[in-house]
Design an enzyme around this catalytic site. Structure first.
Site, PDB file in Angstrom:
ATOM      1  N   GLU A  93      -3.195  13.194  15.981  1.00 47.63           N
ATOM      2  CA  GLU A  93      -1.923  13.544  15.404  1.00 47.63           C
ATOM      3  C   GLU A  93      -2.165  14.282  14.183  1.00 47.63           C
ATOM      4  O   GLU A  93      -3.177  14.300  13.508  1.00 47.63           O
ATOM      5  CB  GLU A  93      -1.191  12.439  14.780  1.00 47.63           C
ATOM      6  CG  GLU A  93      -0.791  11.338  16.021  1.00 47.63           C
ATOM      7  CD  GLU A  93      -0.263  10.122  15.420  1.00 47.63           C
ATOM      8  OE1 GLU A  93       0.585  10.133  14.193  1.00 47.63           O
ATOM      9  OE2 GLU A  93      -0.187   9.065  16.187  1.00 47.63           O
ATOM     10  N   CYS A 106      -1.401  18.460   7.600  1.00 50.50           N
ATOM     11  CA  CYS A 106      -2.159  17.288   7.423  1.00 50.50           C
ATOM     12  C   CYS A 106      -2.865  17.121   8.766  1.00 50.50           C
ATOM     13  O   CYS A 106      -2.369  16.713   9.823  1.00 50.50           O
ATOM     14  CB  CYS A 106      -1.165  15.907   7.342  1.00 50.50           C
ATOM     15  SG  CYS A 106      -1.908  14.157   7.222  1.00 50.50           S
ATOM     16  N   CYS A 113      -9.721   4.957  13.681  1.00 52.83           N
ATOM     17  CA  CYS A 113     -10.371   4.682  12.446  1.00 52.83           C
ATOM     18  C   CYS A 113     -10.762   3.188  12.427  1.00 52.83           C
ATOM     19  O   CYS A 113     -10.375   2.205  13.010  1.00 52.83           O
ATOM     20  CB  CYS A 113      -9.296   4.643  11.335  1.00 52.83           C
ATOM     21  SG  CYS A 113      -9.971   4.580   9.692  1.00 52.83           S
ATOM     22  N   CYS A 117      -7.436  -0.748   7.201  1.00 52.00           N
ATOM     23  CA  CYS A 117      -6.337  -1.175   6.141  1.00 52.00           C
ATOM     24  C   CYS A 117      -4.963  -1.848   6.843  1.00 52.00           C
ATOM     25  O   CYS A 117      -4.614  -1.468   7.966  1.00 52.00           O
ATOM     26  CB  CYS A 117      -6.016   0.211   5.519  1.00 52.00           C
ATOM     27  SG  CYS A 117      -7.149   1.028   4.721  1.00 52.00           S
ATOM     28  N   CYS A 120      -1.933   0.017   7.823  1.00 49.59           N
ATOM     29  CA  CYS A 120      -2.048   1.602   8.460  1.00 49.59           C
ATOM     30  C   CYS A 120      -1.817   1.494   9.748  1.00 49.59           C
ATOM     31  O   CYS A 120      -2.805   0.529  10.478  1.00 49.59           O
ATOM     32  CB  CYS A 120      -3.378   1.985   7.739  1.00 49.59           C
ATOM     33  SG  CYS A 120      -3.529   3.872   8.405  1.00 49.59           S
ATOM     34  N   SER A 215      -7.376   6.452  -2.139  1.00 50.79           N
ATOM     35  CA  SER A 215      -6.477   5.414  -1.883  1.00 50.79           C
ATOM     36  C   SER A 215      -6.616   4.322  -2.372  1.00 50.79           C
ATOM     37  O   SER A 215      -7.545   3.460  -1.890  1.00 50.79           O
ATOM     38  CB  SER A 215      -6.327   5.313  -0.174  1.00 50.79           C
ATOM     39  OG  SER A 215      -6.104   6.443   0.523  1.00 50.79           O
ATOM     40  N   LEU A 216      -5.973   3.926  -3.507  1.00 52.21           N
ATOM     41  CA  LEU A 216      -6.245   2.825  -4.254  1.00 52.21           C
ATOM     42  C   LEU A 216      -5.468   1.683  -3.870  1.00 52.21           C
ATOM     43  O   LEU A 216      -6.051   0.554  -3.517  1.00 52.21           O
ATOM     44  CB  LEU A 216      -6.195   3.385  -5.861  1.00 52.21           C
ATOM     45  CG  LEU A 216      -6.869   2.238  -6.759  1.00 52.21           C
ATOM     46  CD1 LEU A 216      -8.147   1.818  -6.766  1.00 52.21           C
ATOM     47  CD2 LEU A 216      -6.617   2.545  -8.255  1.00 52.21           C
ATOM     48  N   ASN A 291       5.401   3.172   4.394  1.00 49.61           N
ATOM     49  CA  ASN A 291       5.945   3.503   5.516  1.00 49.61           C
ATOM     50  C   ASN A 291       5.963   2.299   6.382  1.00 49.61           C
ATOM     51  O   ASN A 291       4.818   1.717   6.612  1.00 49.61           O
ATOM     52  CB  ASN A 291       5.371   4.513   6.483  1.00 49.61           C
ATOM     53  CG  ASN A 291       5.723   5.867   5.946  1.00 49.61           C
ATOM     54  OD1 ASN A 291       6.804   6.357   5.795  1.00 49.61           O
ATOM     55  ND2 ASN A 291       4.476   6.622   5.371  1.00 49.61           N
ATOM     56  N   CYS A 334       0.682   8.828   9.931  1.00 45.22           N
ATOM     57  CA  CYS A 334      -0.109   9.027  11.132  1.00 45.22           C
ATOM     58  C   CYS A 334      -0.526   7.709  11.823  1.00 45.22           C
ATOM     59  O   CYS A 334      -0.425   6.670  11.229  1.00 45.22           O
ATOM     60  CB  CYS A 334      -1.525   9.640  10.550  1.00 45.22           C
ATOM     61  SG  CYS A 334      -1.117  11.508  10.877  1.00 45.22           S
TER      62      CYS A 334
HETATM   63  N1  SAH Z   1      -8.841   7.330   5.619  1.00 42.37           N
HETATM   64  C1  SAH Z   1      -8.147   8.258   4.506  1.00 42.37           C
HETATM   65  C2  SAH Z   1      -7.395   9.242   4.907  1.00 42.37           C
HETATM   66  C3  SAH Z   1      -6.485   8.740   5.871  1.00 42.37           C
HETATM   67  S1  SAH Z   1      -4.705   8.106   5.524  1.00 42.37           S
HETATM   68  C4  SAH Z   1      -7.722   7.425   3.406  1.00 42.37           C
HETATM   69  O1  SAH Z   1      -7.683   5.925   3.574  1.00 42.37           O
HETATM   70  O2  SAH Z   1      -7.368   7.973   2.141  1.00 42.37           O
HETATM   71  C5  SAH Z   1      -3.801   8.915   4.370  1.00 42.37           C
HETATM   72  C6  SAH Z   1      -3.072   8.012   3.190  1.00 42.37           C
HETATM   73  O3  SAH Z   1      -2.010   7.495   3.965  1.00 42.37           O
HETATM   74  C7  SAH Z   1      -4.004   6.827   2.491  1.00 42.37           C
HETATM   75  O4  SAH Z   1      -3.565   6.895   1.523  1.00 42.37           O
HETATM   76  C8  SAH Z   1      -3.392   5.917   3.218  1.00 42.37           C
HETATM   77  O5  SAH Z   1      -3.892   4.809   2.494  1.00 42.37           O
HETATM   78  C9  SAH Z   1      -1.987   5.969   3.330  1.00 42.37           C
HETATM   79  N2  SAH Z   1      -1.210   5.366   4.451  1.00 42.37           N
HETATM   80  C10 SAH Z   1      -1.552   4.869   5.577  1.00 42.37           C
HETATM   81  N3  SAH Z   1      -0.603   3.847   5.982  1.00 42.37           N
HETATM   82  C11 SAH Z   1       0.246   3.846   5.391  1.00 42.37           C
HETATM   83  C12 SAH Z   1       1.653   3.243   5.214  1.00 42.37           C
HETATM   84  N4  SAH Z   1       2.048   2.503   6.119  1.00 42.37           N
HETATM   85  N5  SAH Z   1       2.470   3.529   4.274  1.00 42.37           N
HETATM   86  C13 SAH Z   1       2.121   4.453   3.237  1.00 42.37           C
HETATM   87  N6  SAH Z   1       0.995   5.133   3.109  1.00 42.37           N
HETATM   88  C14 SAH Z   1       0.040   4.671   4.100  1.00 42.37           C
END
Ligand code: SAH
Length: 347
Positions: A93, A106, A113, A117, A120, A215-216, A291, A334
């Site tokens: 995507e 993006c 992946c 997380c 996600c 991504s903290l 999201n 995504c």
């Molecule tokens: N792997 C990388 C980049 C991909 S995700 C990373 O972790 O940074 C891009 C961003 O979207 C990251 O900050 C991730 O934590 C966030 N993200 C993923 N799912 C999400 C969700 N459901 N709501 C808000 N942010 C989300």
């Protein structure tokens, strides 16, 4: 014999390769320009190259493309979400967004992946494979061609963990910033990581002018362990130490991503702890109302909660923004589109 991935080659590599097969040096520049500036899908489109030479190239090389499998356009803000099909039939995507200063894309860096997380969608179907540099580039070419526009900014925030595909992502950065290619400024590129600490140090050594996003999503190990498995490998302290080092040595501001999840990481205490840990660092915090993904129980924090959280950070001197959510009607975050498409096909 498998064909060579020509769009992942630098101009110098292409020159060497052409030299070996007896093609003149200027041919490499022509082909490179067709591939990178024009983003062609086939050797057929290279009209200043003879038919014989084109079929010779076609036998030896493969052009890795993205073809549009699905396209969703937001009715609110014209954000476009693509589900692209790769040469081997896998799906990824990308999201195209329009801002006042131009178009941002993006891009994804992996199919699936492995970071796991909890909030996600990209991680749900597991990890499939790394993208090649050419496949990351092709997302830009495909979107530009489809919308007849020029993209000026890139965020590596799509599916996948960019630092887990370090070699190909570095190669992509070299190619995409090349003035003989798309010539996108490194200053217009952001790379987002969930915190692969040794790779952050590797990146630091390269002194690139890109923006590092981290991504903290939590101020301490107790919470971060629950939502981000990577934290069990490298904890908050190790991550923030690497980040401080990064800002000191590169003088580049780090952007901390913080998805606000109701009742999980959005209390006043969390905000205070976060402010204390980021104090004095060259950084800013980007709050993102999470999201919601149907496969998990997390819900987004209320607007009021996000504002209260932001205000605590700001009062303590931490620059904070609340990210405007684009394409909310098309599931622009995504992983969701690929997943539903897979379910449709398998269902
Ligand atoms: N792997 C990388 C980049 C991909 S995700 C990373 O972790 O940074 C891009 C961003 O979207 C990251 O900050 C991730 O934590 C966030 N993200 C993923 N799912 C999400 C969700 N459901 N709501 C808000 N942010 C989300």
């Amino acid at each position: 014999m498998s064909k060579t991935d020509i769009k992942s080659m630098t101009l110098n590599e292409l020159r060497e390769s052409f030299n070996e097969i007896g093609l003149q040096r200027f041919r490499a520049e022509q082909v490179y320009s067709w591939l990178h500036k024009n983003g062609v899908y086939s050797f057929e489109e290279m009209t200043n190259i003879s038919k014989d030479m084109r079929s010779m190239l076609d036998e030896k090389f493969e052009i890795y493309n993205c073809t549009i499998e699905k396209k969703l356009v937001s009715e609110y803000d014209n954000t476009v979400k693509y589900l692209f099909k790769l040469n081997d039939g896998e799906f990824i995507e990308s999201v195209l967004m329009k801002y006042k200063y131009g178009y941002t894309i993006c891009v994804s860096t992996q199919v699936g992946c492995k970071m796991g997380c909890a909030f996600c969608a990209s991680t749900l179907g597991g990890y499939c494979r790394n993208l090649k540099a050419s496949e990351i580039l092709s997302q830009i070419h495909a979107a530009q061609r489809d919308c007849d526009i020029r993209i000026s900014h890139i965020v590596l925030m799509g599916m996948g963990e960019p630092l887990d595909n370090y070699e190909q992502v570095m190669r992509f950065l070299e190619l995409v910033t090349d003035d003989k290619g798309l010539n996108i400024s490194m200053r217009h590129i952001s790379l987002s990581t969930c915190g692969l600490v040794p790779k952050i140090y590797d990146l630091l050594d390269k002194h690139l002018q890109l923006t590092l996003s981290v991504s903290l999503h939590a101020p301490n190990d107790e919470i971060r362990n629950k939502i981000m498995p990577v934290n069990k490998r490298w904890n908050v302290n190790e991550l923030l130490t690497a980040c401080r080092e990064y800002t000191k040595r590169t003088s580049r501001r780090i952007s901390f991503e913080y998805a606000m999840i109701s009742g999980v990481n959005d209390t006043d205490e969390c905000a205070k702890e976060l402010a204390a840990k980021l104090k004095g660092m060259l950084c800013h915090v980007n709050l993102i109302p999470a999201n919601e993904v149907s496969e998990n129980d997390f819900s987004r924090s209320t607007k009021k909660r996000v504002e209260a959280f932001a205000s605590i950070l700001q009062k303590r001197g931490i620059t904070t923004t609340v990210r405007r959510s684009l394409g909310s009607d098309i599931n622009a975050s995504c992983g969701q589109l690929r997943r539903s498409h897979k379910a449709e096909k398998e269902g």
